[in-house]
Design a protein around this motif. Structure first.
Motif, PDB file in Angstrom:
ATOM      1  N   LYS A 463       0.809  -1.220   0.000  1.00 55.06           N
ATOM      2  CA  LYS A 463       0.000   0.000   0.000  1.00 55.06           C
ATOM      3  C   LYS A 463       0.844   1.274   0.000  1.00 55.06           C
ATOM      4  O   LYS A 463       0.524   2.251  -0.674  1.00 55.06           O
ATOM      5  CB  LYS A 463      -0.926  -0.010   1.217  1.00 55.06           C
ATOM      6  CG  LYS A 463      -2.135   0.884   1.083  1.00 55.06           C
ATOM      7  CD  LYS A 463      -3.148   0.557   2.176  1.00 55.06           C
ATOM      8  CE  LYS A 463      -4.464   1.252   1.929  1.00 55.06           C
ATOM      9  NZ  LYS A 463      -5.476   0.874   2.962  1.00 55.06           N
ATOM     10  N   ASP A 464       1.951   1.270   0.776  1.00 55.16           N
ATOM     11  CA  ASP A 464       2.760   2.492   0.865  1.00 55.16           C
ATOM     12  C   ASP A 464       4.207   2.133   1.189  1.00 55.16           C
ATOM     13  O   ASP A 464       4.559   1.935   2.349  1.00 55.16           O
ATOM     14  CB  ASP A 464       2.189   3.429   1.935  1.00 55.16           C
ATOM     15  CG  ASP A 464       2.937   4.759   1.989  1.00 55.16           C
ATOM     16  OD1 ASP A 464       3.811   4.997   1.124  1.00 55.16           O
ATOM     17  OD2 ASP A 464       2.649   5.564   2.901  1.00 55.16           O
ATOM     18  N   LEU A 465       5.019   2.081   0.152  1.00 55.01           N
ATOM     19  CA  LEU A 465       6.449   1.848   0.330  1.00 55.01           C
ATOM     20  C   LEU A 465       7.262   3.078  -0.057  1.00 55.01           C
ATOM     21  O   LEU A 465       8.407   2.989  -0.511  1.00 55.01           O
ATOM     22  CB  LEU A 465       6.896   0.629  -0.485  1.00 55.01           C
ATOM     23  CG  LEU A 465       6.435  -0.731   0.037  1.00 55.01           C
ATOM     24  CD1 LEU A 465       6.967  -1.855  -0.838  1.00 55.01           C
ATOM     25  CD2 LEU A 465       6.845  -0.949   1.485  1.00 55.01           C
ATOM     26  N   GLY A 466       6.644   4.217   0.121  1.00 51.73           N
ATOM     27  CA  GLY A 466       7.347   5.473  -0.092  1.00 51.73           C
ATOM     28  C   GLY A 466       7.913   5.611  -1.483  1.00 51.73           C
ATOM     29  O   GLY A 466       7.184   5.480  -2.483  1.00 51.73           O
ATOM     30  N   PRO A 467       9.225   5.854  -1.615  1.00 51.83           N
ATOM     31  CA  PRO A 467       9.833   6.097  -2.931  1.00 51.83           C
ATOM     32  C   PRO A 467       9.787   4.894  -3.869  1.00 51.83           C
ATOM     33  O   PRO A 467      10.026   5.028  -5.066  1.00 51.83           O
ATOM     34  CB  PRO A 467      11.281   6.452  -2.592  1.00 51.83           C
ATOM     35  CG  PRO A 467      11.532   5.811  -1.265  1.00 51.83           C
ATOM     36  CD  PRO A 467      10.227   5.908  -0.536  1.00 51.83           C
TER      37      PRO A 467
END
Length: 539
Positions: A463-467
């Motif tokens: 869902k959200d692994l940043g870069p």
């Protein structure tokens, strides 16, 4: 030397749709037709208009193709003129430039199935084909049960195909409808049919695979003089399937005597898309590709034995009959506890890792593989997990993120309709750089159905692994396999996950644990890490 032309007729959209469990949507038929056209087949049989809404809708919106789009139907019925048969009219109304009509050539079927005289059947064939010609269409005649009919009553079977040919059929297609004829008999009967007055360049062959001989029977007919081959992608078809074009095409282009004697509409550049086209069809059908499929299977160029891999490293032709790249496939050196250093170095090289012969790291990697396989891991099929293990041993594994913790809950409750339903929810905390990120996801899909705890975990983890998020956005899980490696209270679960991305790349990862969710999470982690390892450098 001038090569003779062979014509390839694809019937995936019609005969292939008769496969048990297969039903194409109109849009899926369009996608398949466009892929077939790009591949270079000469004819695409789109279906039987008028028999079902999907086929009728397809012809209404069929893509413009270089290949000849063909509608399928049957000869006119006894007692009706070709002009007044509404079933035949529906086929013609599809507006295709070519029409293929099926008719009986076995006297038994004429009497038992149609319940008409042999003379009336010949009349139906002749007048139907003449009607197509009068309408300005290219006429093809599928001689149903031809080989069985010829065996029982050769005179009548020949009368039937002559009726079609003399009425103006461009192609008379000899059908082994029951799939029980052997290659040598196909060759003999095709030879005798040509000798009886049907020219070989007007003859086609349509075989079924009930004895695993459909490809061999098709080639036998070509050897006898037939110049059109009908088949399907991946051998789809009723019962055991049809002649497999993904096998026939590379044989015709790459194997002698066919490569020198014949040409087709398939170029060598298009041949390199064959594996992708095959897997595209499996993806549409939501099927796992058959690993052992000739030419296009993921195991078609896999070399597990250390002796084989050692020879492959020196010269690939020692254990490969063609270069896998010619059909868009790739060589695989599976890793297992049977592996030697030759396998290992070849597989590392395929992953872009160069390790010199005798490097101590090779022994370390082999030891780790054998230790982990003793615990239940399998790197024979999980190539991506093997690569990550090797990179870690070589000190070449980037630390993209760290999983701090995860939690999965499964709730069973009644909904507003008083029905028992389940809902899974996952929480994953990862550390990316110096930042902790908490992601929550549930397993409910857009239809309101629960997709299970592993689905919830996969959604939360990605869902959200940043870069790194944009790199994994095109990833998806396409297959999930579970194996219990030990029994009783000490059971160990092995999970193999197959993933795919927007470029069509497919990779496998493995996880092992006494807990199926934990094993699944390990395989999911490897899948994401492999994708990041391969694509992060390119950004």
């Amino acid at each position: 030397m001038t090569r003779e032309r062979l014509y390839l007729y694809d019937t995936t959209l019609r005969d292939g749709q008769q496969t048990q469990g297969v039903q194409f949507s109109t849009e899926e038929k369009r996608t398949i037709a466009e892929s077939l056209d790009a591949l270079g087949v000469d004819y695409i049989e789109g279906g039987w208009p008028g028999t079902n809404p999907t086929d009728s809708a397809f012809f209404d919106t069929a893509p413009k193709t270089r290949a000849t789009m063909t509608a399928f139907g049957m000869t006119k019925r006894a007692g009706l003129s070709a002009e007044n048969d509404d079933v035949l009219a529906a086929v013609l109304n599809a507006g295709t430039s070519a029409v293929c009509l099926v008719g009986k050539t076995h006297d038994f079927h004429v009497r038992a199935a149609l319940g008409i005289s042999l003379e009336d059947n010949l009349d139906n064939i002749s007048k139907s084909v003449k009607h197509l010609k009068n309408m300005g269409r290219e006429a093809l005649f599928d001689a149903e049960h031809y080989f069985d009919g010829y065996r029982a009553n050769p005179d009548y079977a020949l009368q039937a195909v002559r009726a079609a040919y003399e009425a103006g059929a461009r192609w008379v297609v000899l059908c082994d409808t029951n799939g029980g004829t052997m290659p040598e008999e196909v060759r003999r009967i095709t030879t005798e049919t040509i000798a009886a007055g049907i020219p070989g360049d007007y003859l086609g062959i349509h075989t079924h695979n009930d004895t695993e001989n459909a490809v061999a029977c098709s080639l036998a007919a070509v050897d006898a003089g037939a110049r059109q081959i009908q088949g399907t992608l991946n051998g789809l078809g009723e019962r055991c399937g049809n002649a497999n074009l993904t096998t026939l095409i590379p044989i015709l282009l790459l194997k002698e005597p066919y490569a020198s004697a014949y040409e087709t509409g398939i170029t060598h550049a298009a041949l390199k898309t064959l594996t992708r086209t095959s897997r595209m069809l499996d993806e549409i059908l939501n099927r796992v590709p058959f690993r052992q499929a000739a030419f296009v299977g993921s195991s078609a160029f896999a070399h597990k034995a250390g002796l084989h891999a050692s020879a492959i490293l020196k010269d690939p032709t020692t254990y490969e009959h063609i270069d896998p790249a010619t059909v868009g496939n790739a060589r695989i050196i599976p890793m297992s506890n049977q592996a030697g250093q030759s396998n290992l170095r070849e597989r590392l090289q395929g992953a872009g890792l160069t390790v010199q012969k005798g490097d101590p790291a090779l022994g370390l990697i082999l030891d780790r593989i054998k230790e982990r396989e003793a615990l239940g891991y399998s790197y024979d099929t999980a190539q991506a997990s093997f690569e990550l293990l090797a990179r870690d041993a070589l000190g070449q594994m980037p630390a993209f993120f760290e999983v701090k913790r995860y939690r999965v809950t499964v709730e069973r409750r009644k909904n507003k309709y008083n029905q028992m339903v389940s809902l899974s929810e996952a929480v994953v905390v990862v550390k990316v750089g110096g930042t902790k990120k908490l992601s929550v996801s549930e397993s409910m899909d857009e239809t309101g159905s629960d997709r299970g705890p592993v689905n919830a975990l996969a959604k939360a983890l990605s869902k959200d692994l940043g870069p790194y998020q944009t790199i994994i956005d095109d990833m998806r899980l396409v297959d999930f396999k579970v194996r219990i490696t030990q029994g009783g209270t000490e059971a160990v679960t092995r999970v193999i996950i197959d993933s795919e991305d927007g470029e069509g790349r497919r990779w496998s990862t493995v996880g092992v644990s006494a807990n199926i969710v934990d094993a699944s999470f390990e395989a999911l982690l490897d899948a994401i890490r492999w994708k990041l390892t391969r694509d992060w450098k390119a950004t």
